[in-house]
Design a protein around this motif. Structure first.
Motif, PDB file in Angstrom:
ATOM      1  N   ARG A  19       0.848  -1.185   0.000  1.00 34.24           N
ATOM      2  CA  ARG A  19       0.000   0.000   0.000  1.00 34.24           C
ATOM      3  C   ARG A  19       0.882   1.232   0.000  1.00 34.24           C
ATOM      4  O   ARG A  19       1.667   1.456   0.929  1.00 34.24           O
ATOM      5  N   SER A  21       1.272   5.371   0.016  1.00 33.04           N
ATOM      6  CA  SER A  21       0.592   6.545   0.557  1.00 33.04           C
ATOM      7  C   SER A  21       1.187   7.793  -0.071  1.00 33.04           C
ATOM      8  O   SER A  21       2.383   7.850  -0.337  1.00 33.04           O
ATOM      9  N   TYR A  80      -4.179   6.859  -1.082  1.00 30.16           N
ATOM     10  CA  TYR A  80      -3.540   5.551  -0.978  1.00 30.16           C
ATOM     11  C   TYR A  80      -3.682   4.789  -2.294  1.00 30.16           C
ATOM     12  O   TYR A  80      -4.654   4.965  -3.030  1.00 30.16           O
ATOM     13  N   GLN A  82      -3.640   0.872  -2.990  1.00 28.65           N
ATOM     14  CA  GLN A  82      -3.535  -0.518  -2.555  1.00 28.65           C
ATOM     15  C   GLN A  82      -3.228  -1.375  -3.762  1.00 28.65           C
ATOM     16  O   GLN A  82      -4.003  -1.384  -4.725  1.00 28.65           O
TER      17      GLN A  82
END
Length: 125
Positions: A19, A21, A80, A82
């Motif tokens: 993930r 950010s 984010y 993912q």
């Protein structure tokens, strides 16, 4: 001062997840689309995904559809990415960028005003 700080990259095996950010500051988050881009060695930059925090609209490149999900925490001015079912061909430096919602062209880097530093994603086979 405008800042886009990308983090979360690393080395994982194929099939794994990461993930990323992108923490944004210094501009009005709602007015901007945040995009994720990547550049692999010897390849051109690719627009991976983007999200408009104002209306939640998203874009995904065909190469990542069904595997990557973009989301935001507007309270934290953070977007984010993912990434699931990672493949060796996902190996690249990933960048986040911000552009005014009405100025960017999805899937390209056109119109993006601010760029963050990259974070390396390496997928081993």
């Amino acid at each position: 001062e405008v800042q886009l700080v990308a983090s979360g990259g690393g080395l994982v095996q194929a099939g794994g997840s990461l993930r990323l950010s992108c923490a944004a500051s210094g501009f009005t988050f709602d007015d901007y689309t945040i995009g994720w881009f990547r550049r692999a060695p010897g390849k051109e930059r690719e627009g991976v995904s983007c999200l408009s925090s104002k209306d939640g609209s998203t874009y995904y490149a065909d190469s990542v559809k069904g595997r990557f999900t973009i989301s935001s925490d507007n309270a934290k001015n953070t977007v984010y990415l993912q990434m699931n079912d990672l493949k060796p061909e996902d190996t690249a430096v990933y960048y986040c960028a911000a552009g005014l919602r009405w100025a960017i062209i999805r899937g390209t880097g056109l119109g993006y005003r601010y760029w963050g530093q990259g974070t390396q994603v390496t997928i081993s086979s």
